[in-house]
Design an enzyme around this catalytic site. Sequence first.
Site, PDB file in Angstrom:
ATOM      1  N   CYS A   1       0.866  -1.187   0.000  1.00 57.25           N
ATOM      2  CA  CYS A   1       0.000   0.000   0.000  1.00 57.25           C
ATOM      3  C   CYS A   1       0.899   1.233   0.000  1.00 57.25           C
ATOM      4  O   CYS A   1       2.111   1.131   0.182  1.00 57.25           O
ATOM      5  CB  CYS A   1      -0.871  -0.007   1.246  1.00 57.25           C
ATOM      6  SG  CYS A   1       0.111   0.058   2.758  1.00 57.25           S
TER       7      CYS A   1
ATOM      8  N   HIS B   1       5.151  -5.780   8.946  1.00 56.64           N
ATOM      9  CA  HIS B   1       5.277  -7.126   9.497  1.00 56.64           C
ATOM     10  C   HIS B   1       5.689  -8.081   8.382  1.00 56.64           C
ATOM     11  O   HIS B   1       4.882  -8.859   7.883  1.00 56.64           O
ATOM     12  CB  HIS B   1       3.966  -7.545  10.159  1.00 56.64           C
ATOM     13  CG  HIS B   1       3.723  -6.807  11.423  1.00 56.64           C
ATOM     14  ND1 HIS B   1       2.696  -5.924  11.597  1.00 56.64           N
ATOM     15  CD2 HIS B   1       4.431  -6.784  12.582  1.00 56.64           C
ATOM     16  CE1 HIS B   1       2.773  -5.406  12.811  1.00 56.64           C
ATOM     17  NE2 HIS B   1       3.805  -5.901  13.420  1.00 56.64           N
TER      18      HIS B   1
ATOM     19  N   HIS C   1       2.751   2.778  10.974  1.00 58.85           N
ATOM     20  CA  HIS C   1       1.702   2.558  11.987  1.00 58.85           C
ATOM     21  C   HIS C   1       1.513   3.775  12.880  1.00 58.85           C
ATOM     22  O   HIS C   1       0.512   3.873  13.579  1.00 58.85           O
ATOM     23  CB  HIS C   1       2.079   1.378  12.892  1.00 58.85           C
ATOM     24  CG  HIS C   1       2.524   0.152  12.161  1.00 58.85           C
ATOM     25  ND1 HIS C   1       3.844  -0.188  11.982  1.00 58.85           N
ATOM     26  CD2 HIS C   1       1.797  -0.812  11.555  1.00 58.85           C
ATOM     27  CE1 HIS C   1       3.919  -1.326  11.296  1.00 58.85           C
ATOM     28  NE2 HIS C   1       2.699  -1.718  11.015  1.00 58.85           N
TER      29      HIS C   1
ATOM     30  N   CYS D   1       1.666   6.833   8.262  1.00 61.31           N
ATOM     31  CA  CYS D   1       0.813   6.917   7.068  1.00 61.31           C
ATOM     32  C   CYS D   1      -0.216   8.038   7.234  1.00 61.31           C
ATOM     33  O   CYS D   1      -0.770   8.238   8.325  1.00 61.31           O
ATOM     34  CB  CYS D   1       0.107   5.575   6.876  1.00 61.31           C
ATOM     35  SG  CYS D   1      -0.993   5.581   5.452  1.00 61.31           S
TER      36      CYS D   1
ATOM     37  N   HIS E   1      -1.065  -4.303  18.825  1.00 64.03           N
ATOM     38  CA  HIS E   1      -0.637  -3.898  17.486  1.00 64.03           C
ATOM     39  C   HIS E   1      -0.073  -2.476  17.563  1.00 64.03           C
ATOM     40  O   HIS E   1      -0.625  -1.628  18.276  1.00 64.03           O
ATOM     41  CB  HIS E   1      -1.831  -3.941  16.523  1.00 64.03           C
ATOM     42  CG  HIS E   1      -1.455  -3.751  15.091  1.00 64.03           C
ATOM     43  ND1 HIS E   1      -1.208  -2.509  14.557  1.00 64.03           N
ATOM     44  CD2 HIS E   1      -1.263  -4.638  14.092  1.00 64.03           C
ATOM     45  CE1 HIS E   1      -0.890  -2.653  13.270  1.00 64.03           C
ATOM     46  NE2 HIS E   1      -0.919  -3.935  12.963  1.00 64.03           N
TER      47      HIS E   1
ATOM     48  N   GLU F   1      -0.169   0.085  15.628  1.00 63.49           N
ATOM     49  CA  GLU F   1      -1.077   1.188  15.284  1.00 63.49           C
ATOM     50  C   GLU F   1      -2.062   1.441  16.433  1.00 63.49           C
ATOM     51  O   GLU F   1      -2.320   2.598  16.792  1.00 63.49           O
ATOM     52  CB  GLU F   1      -1.847   0.877  13.997  1.00 63.49           C
ATOM     53  CG  GLU F   1      -2.702   2.063  13.562  1.00 63.49           C
ATOM     54  CD  GLU F   1      -3.571   1.766  12.346  1.00 63.49           C
ATOM     55  OE1 GLU F   1      -3.185   0.944  11.509  1.00 63.49           O
ATOM     56  OE2 GLU F   1      -4.652   2.371  12.253  1.00 63.49           O
TER      57      GLU F   1
ATOM     58  N   THR G   1      -6.905   0.988  11.041  1.00 64.41           N
ATOM     59  CA  THR G   1      -7.104   1.070   9.587  1.00 64.41           C
ATOM     60  C   THR G   1      -7.065  -0.275   8.865  1.00 64.41           C
ATOM     61  O   THR G   1      -7.537  -0.375   7.736  1.00 64.41           O
ATOM     62  CB  THR G   1      -6.018   1.962   8.949  1.00 64.41           C
ATOM     63  OG1 THR G   1      -4.747   1.411   9.293  1.00 64.41           O
ATOM     64  CG2 THR G   1      -6.120   3.390   9.424  1.00 64.41           C
TER      65      THR G   1
ATOM     66  N   CYS H   1      -8.796   1.717   6.023  1.00 63.68           N
ATOM     67  CA  CYS H   1      -8.262   2.601   4.976  1.00 63.68           C
ATOM     68  C   CYS H   1      -8.639   2.083   3.585  1.00 63.68           C
ATOM     69  O   CYS H   1      -8.981   0.912   3.411  1.00 63.68           O
ATOM     70  CB  CYS H   1      -6.753   2.756   5.121  1.00 63.68           C
ATOM     71  SG  CYS H   1      -5.833   1.300   4.624  1.00 63.68           S
TER      72      CYS H   1
ATOM     73  N   SER I   1       1.896  -5.545   3.200  1.00 66.72           N
ATOM     74  CA  SER I   1       3.298  -5.515   3.619  1.00 66.72           C
ATOM     75  C   SER I   1       4.139  -6.580   2.910  1.00 66.72           C
ATOM     76  O   SER I   1       5.283  -6.819   3.290  1.00 66.72           O
ATOM     77  CB  SER I   1       3.354  -5.741   5.134  1.00 66.72           C
ATOM     78  OG  SER I   1       2.588  -6.879   5.486  1.00 66.72           O
TER      79      SER I   1
HETATM   80  S1  SF4 Z   1      -3.252   2.909   6.840  1.00 68.18           S
HETATM   81 FE1  SF4 Z   1      -3.635   1.658   5.028  1.00 68.18          FE
HETATM   82  S2  SF4 Z   1      -2.416   2.670   3.424  1.00 68.18           S
HETATM   83 FE2  SF4 Z   1      -1.642   3.363   5.397  1.00 68.18          FE
HETATM   84  S3  SF4 Z   1       0.042   1.978   5.943  1.00 68.18           S
HETATM   85 FE3  SF4 Z   1      -1.806   1.192   6.923  1.00 68.18          FE
HETATM   86  S4  SF4 Z   1      -2.601  -0.299   5.442  1.00 68.18           S
HETATM   87 FE4  SF4 Z   1      -1.166   1.007   4.335  1.00 68.18          FE
END
Ligand code: SF4
Length: 308
Positions: A12, A42, A82, A104, A132, A134, A171, A199, A272
């Site tokens: 992505c 990952h 993340h 991101c 995780h 994120e 996301t 996302c 990833s």
């Molecule tokens: S938010 Fe979506 S586009 Fe951004 S790094 Fe994560 S998976 Fe990729």
Amino acid sequence: MKVYPITPRGYCKGVVHAIELAKRCAHDYPDTPIHILGMIVHNQYIVDALAQMGIHTVDQPGLSRLELLDQIDEGIVLITAHGAGQDVFDKAQAKGLTIIDATCTDVIKTHTLIKTALDAQQEILYIGKKGHPEAEGTIAIDPEHIHLITSKQDIDAIQNHDQAYLITNQTTMSLWDVYDLCEYAQKKLPNIQIAKETCQATRIRQEAIAKVPEEVELVIIVGDPHSNNTAKLAAIASQKAHKEVIQIESVQDLSLDVLKGKSCVAISSGASTPTYLTNQIIAYLQTLEAPVQSLPPFPSIDKKHILD
Ligand code: SF4
């Protein structure tokens, strides 16, 4: 055999951006120690390829980004796509590290949404995966008022039904899981606002895998076993497309056991997963006679292509 490469698949924009930033650092600062705080994505192949370029990944299961910073004393620290909490940025700055932020833009968008809701006195119900990075970085915005939701039981446990809530999500969560949990929360909590934040990259990959053609007998998902978005793709292929699914890291994980007798497979990969690894599997499968009765030797993996 017939092979359906599912489109879109693989890297992505956030992952591409983070890897490019890391490579640029290695090019521009050849004499400076460069660290990535946690795995950039990952995928162990990518971590190893970056190590070959002198970019060191600082990661240890069970340790947060904040704790991992204790292992970095000089040079550059790259924050992965993340994202990370403000406490991580503050600590890195206090240690005199140069921060390269690869968070991101889609993660930043979710952070902004949450901060606005917090300012409006809403409590946040955050659908995510415990531990995780994120989720960790997002909850760090305000751990007292952001509540991790991993199941309906977490929603059942909410006592204050008069409070205003915002329910949103990590996301890379499954569209369907998020939908179910939001619906459930809406029935339980009268004053709730819903903001689904899976996302665009994750969404279009998940929608594509849910619609694999009828004739497909096996779905192959390529990616690291620790990748959340890869695991979600595999789960969707199984639960929504009702297909037999295997998750593998490279061509060398294919086996006659699962391919024997098959004539038609579909293939996708997590956000990833190196494009090179997926393309190698597609090319190999396309050489097989259908129905498969035997497997020719696997090609070797040329690691210099991993970051292509
Ligand atoms: S938010 Fe979506 S586009 Fe951004 S790094 Fe994560 S998976 Fe990729």
